[in-house]
Scaffold this active site. Structure first.
Site, short mmCIF file in Angstrom:
data_model
loop_
_atom_site.label_atom_id
_atom_site.label_comp_id
_atom_site.label_asym_id
_atom_site.label_seq_id
_atom_site.Cartn_x
_atom_site.Cartn_y
_atom_site.Cartn_z
N ARG A 140 1.18 13.98 13.54
CA ARG A 140 1.76 13.85 12.21
C ARG A 140 2.03 15.19 11.49
O ARG A 140 1.36 15.53 10.51
CB ARG A 140 0.90 12.90 11.36
CG ARG A 140 0.69 11.60 12.08
CD ARG A 140 0.02 10.56 11.27
NE ARG A 140 0.91 9.91 10.34
CZ ARG A 140 0.61 8.80 9.66
NH1 ARG A 140 -0.57 8.24 9.81
NH2 ARG A 140 1.46 8.26 8.83
N ASP A 156 4.37 -0.10 12.14
CA ASP A 156 3.11 -0.61 11.61
C ASP A 156 2.83 -2.05 12.05
O ASP A 156 1.71 -2.54 11.87
CB ASP A 156 3.11 -0.54 10.07
CG ASP A 156 2.95 0.88 9.56
OD1 ASP A 156 2.65 1.77 10.38
OD2 ASP A 156 3.12 1.11 8.35
N CYS A 207 -3.99 12.27 12.80
CA CYS A 207 -4.91 11.15 12.64
C CYS A 207 -4.94 10.36 13.94
O CYS A 207 -4.42 10.81 14.95
CB CYS A 207 -4.51 10.28 11.45
SG CYS A 207 -3.05 9.32 11.77
N LYS A 251 0.84 -1.21 0.00
CA LYS A 251 0.00 0.00 0.00
C LYS A 251 0.86 1.26 0.00
O LYS A 251 0.66 2.17 -0.80
CB LYS A 251 -0.91 0.01 1.23
CG LYS A 251 -1.57 1.35 1.51
CD LYS A 251 -2.38 1.36 2.78
CE LYS A 251 -1.63 1.65 4.04
NZ LYS A 251 -1.41 3.06 4.37
N ASN A 252 1.84 1.31 0.90
CA ASN A 252 2.60 2.55 1.06
C ASN A 252 3.49 2.85 -0.15
O ASN A 252 3.81 4.00 -0.39
CB ASN A 252 3.44 2.51 2.35
CG ASN A 252 2.56 2.64 3.58
OD1 ASN A 252 1.38 2.97 3.47
ND2 ASN A 252 3.13 2.39 4.75
C1 UD1 Z 1 4.77 6.41 6.66
C2 UD1 Z 1 3.81 5.28 6.38
C3 UD1 Z 1 3.22 4.74 7.69
C4 UD1 Z 1 4.33 4.38 8.66
C5 UD1 Z 1 5.31 5.53 8.83
C6 UD1 Z 1 6.51 5.18 9.68
C7 UD1 Z 1 2.95 5.90 4.19
C8 UD1 Z 1 1.77 6.32 3.37
N1 UD1 Z 1 2.74 5.77 5.51
O1 UD1 Z 1 4.02 7.48 7.24
O2 UD1 Z 1 2.44 3.59 7.39
O3 UD1 Z 1 3.77 4.08 9.92
O4 UD1 Z 1 5.79 5.97 7.55
O5 UD1 Z 1 7.17 4.10 9.16
O6 UD1 Z 1 4.00 5.64 3.65
N2 UD1 Z 1 7.54 13.76 11.37
C9 UD1 Z 1 7.82 15.05 11.70
N3 UD1 Z 1 7.75 16.01 10.72
C10 UD1 Z 1 7.44 15.70 9.44
C11 UD1 Z 1 7.15 14.38 9.11
C12 UD1 Z 1 7.21 13.40 10.09
O7 UD1 Z 1 8.12 15.37 12.85
O8 UD1 Z 1 7.39 16.62 8.60
C13 UD1 Z 1 7.58 12.71 12.41
C14 UD1 Z 1 6.20 12.08 12.64
O9 UD1 Z 1 5.43 12.81 13.54
C15 UD1 Z 1 6.59 10.71 13.18
C16 UD1 Z 1 7.89 10.40 12.46
O10 UD1 Z 1 8.37 11.63 11.94
O11 UD1 Z 1 6.83 10.81 14.55
C17 UD1 Z 1 7.75 9.41 11.34
O12 UD1 Z 1 6.77 9.85 10.43
P1 UD1 Z 1 6.91 9.58 8.87
O13 UD1 Z 1 8.07 8.67 8.64
O14 UD1 Z 1 6.87 10.87 8.16
O15 UD1 Z 1 5.58 8.77 8.59
P2 UD1 Z 1 4.65 8.94 7.32
O16 UD1 Z 1 5.47 9.18 6.11
O17 UD1 Z 1 3.54 9.87 7.63
#
Ligand code: UD1
Length: 456
Positions: free
Chosen positions: A133, A319, A128, A34-35
């Site tokens: 996030r 996950d 969410c 999915k991701n």
């Molecule tokens: C993606 C996955 C999700 C998975 C996650 C971590 C997709 C669609 N989703 O989510 O299933 O659980 O990776 O492996 O690919 N953060 C910040 N600032 C930002 C972005 C992120 O502080 O601008 C922090 C988030 O709050 C979190 C951490 O970084 O604590 C990891 O998030 P991130 O790796 O960005 O997850 P997603 O890409 O949203």
């Protein structure tokens, strides 16, 4: 498009009835990730030529992303699990709020739209059920590449400052190795002028899959899967055929379900090194794991407690934390599960306790004392991975369970109950005449749970 369209209310009215103490036996085919598929769909906006994406899972998240692309003017054709994506007639560079509708991955479109057309308007994805996030890493990185960004009334408005209407390659150091930010910046940098380096980049297999597809399209991306990724911007990207990698999270979920029920199964196709952190923990907790080519077989032994710390790849994936917590509730001994990625990803714990588990929660650390059996119950899942955890718990429990909240499950697991049924689990999807809300749901959720259900 992709899946038979299911309205949210329709999904909410469904439940899965599971007869507990089941055993899994046989082979299960793992779907596309999915991701990966979500970000690859966004990446297809970067070219005017046709992209053929194979092994795309039938999921509601993918359906939503497809609808967002169509709304931009993309011509999308679907046959079985293959999508033909033609983005040459994009006329709109703005994502409407109503289509975004809680799909965080929609934000991925900002990178391609900005670097290809010089402008993009994308609604803030917001928090969410598992955490707030933020998107600061995406925004700061795009600004470093020369974008001007304004956030107004929940819409992120991005434009390119330079006269040439191109982003300019630069050095970016991420504060945390965010998967989404790494992907947004790779897509944006692939059409930028000059070289971009991303330090502290995410190394997840889905990031690597994105780079592989972009390189097939003519991008020049080096060292994906390492902490420092180098992208030499090109003027134009072309079409390609690309097969989405197998879903390591779905694969891990089935292995955990097998371990929880002392069952032997084989899963395929998988890329075994994507699952190394998970198979290592399963081995430590007593299972025999056999890897042959692109398949993994699990054979049961006595289930022992092990500790888990979630971490960015190649660490244990956040996950799979909820499914592994469900497994540890019936393991022999005491385990400690520490969630380090998201701040609110323990929503399954109080529900597992209702089923008879013995878990003490201290913020994001779950201290589990294994119990011999848990009991079946009717429960509402509140996020994608906790729904898988509750289903695993339902399969292992004594008695039957009904799991609601399937709108979460259907976002991320293709044909989950059908696959479980084929493996021998007694599981049926039932339709209620009306939507079940937390308030109405009295069977096992006491009023004290309602705020938690909503927050989750
Ligand atoms: C993606 C996955 C999700 C998975 C996650 C971590 C997709 C669609 N989703 O989510 O299933 O659980 O990776 O492996 O690919 N953060 C910040 N600032 C930002 C972005 C992120 O502080 O601008 C922090 C988030 O709050 C979190 C951490 O970084 O604590 C990891 O998030 P991130 O790796 O960005 O997850 P997603 O890409 O949203």
């Amino acid at each position: 498009m992709i899946c038979v369209s299911k309205k949210k209310s329709y999904l909410k009215s469904q439940n899965l009835k599971i007869v507990g103490q089941g055993k899994l036996n046989g082979f299960v085919e793992i779907s596309g990730a999915k991701n990966s598929a979500l970000v690859l769909l966004a990446a297809s906006l970067l070219t005017n030529e046709k992209i053929v994406l194979q092994n795309v899972p039938h999921l509601t998240d993918i359906e939503k992303m497809g609808n967002i692309l169509k709304n931009l003017g993309v011509n999308l054709k679907e046959k079985n699990n293959t999508l033909e994506i033609d983005s040459k007639n994009i006329s709109i560079k703005e994502l409407p709020n109503e289509l975004v509708n809680g799909l965080r991955a929609s934000f991925f479109c900002i990178g391609p739209l900005l670097s290809k057309f010089g402008e993009a308007k994308v609604p803030m994805p917001g928090g969410c059920n598992i955490g707030s996030r933020p998107i600061d890493e995406h925004i700061d990185g795009l600004k470093a590449l020369g974008a001007e960004i304004l956030i107004e009334k929940g819409i992120v408005k991005a434009n390119i400052k330079s006269k040439k209407s191109r982003l300019i390659g630069t050095h970016i150091k991420l504060k945390c190795p965010s998967v989404g930010a790494t992907e947004t910046l790779i897509m944006a940098a692939s059409l930028a002028e000059g070289r971009t380096t991303i330090e502290n980049a995410a190394r997840e297999p889905e990031v690597q899959d994105l780079c592989q597809m972009l390189n097939k399209m003519g991008a020049k991306i080096y060292d994906s899967g390492k902490e420092k990724i180098i992208i030499d911007g090109v003027n134009k990207l072309g079409g390609c055929i690309h097969k989405v990698i197998p879903d390591r999270i779905e694969a891990g979920t089935f292995l955990i379900a097998a371990a929880a029920t002392s069952s032997s199964i084989t899963i395929s196709p998988v890329i075994p090194n994507h699952l190394e952190a998970v198979t290592n923990k399963l081995r430590k907790s007593g299972s025999k794991i056999t890897i042959k080519g692109n398949s993994i077989t699990i054979n049961p032994r006595e289930l022992k407690a092990v500790n888990i710390n979630t971490a960015p790849f190649p660490g244990f994936p956040t996950d799979l934390q909820a499914p592994f917590t469900a497994l540890m509730t019936i393991a022999n001994g005491e385990s400690k599960i520490t969630e380090t990625i998201f701040e609110n990803r323990m929503n399954h714990v109080h529900l597992l306790n209702k089923m008879g588990a013995n878990i003490k929660l201290d913020k994001n650390v779950a201290f589990i004392k294994g119990v011999k059996t848990i009991k079946g119950m009717d429960l509402i899942a509140s996020d994608l991975r906790s729904s898988a955890a509750l289903i695993i718990a339902g399969i292992t429990a004594k008695g039957s369970s009904r799991i609601y909240g399937l709108e979460h499950l259907d976002r991320g697991y293709e044909n989950f109950e059908t696959k479980l049924k084929i493996l021998g689990i007694k599981i049926t999807r039932n339709l209620n005449k009306k939507t079940v809300t937390n308030k109405e749901f009295k069977t096992s959720s006491d009023p004290a749970d309602i705020p938690r259900c909503k927050a989750a």
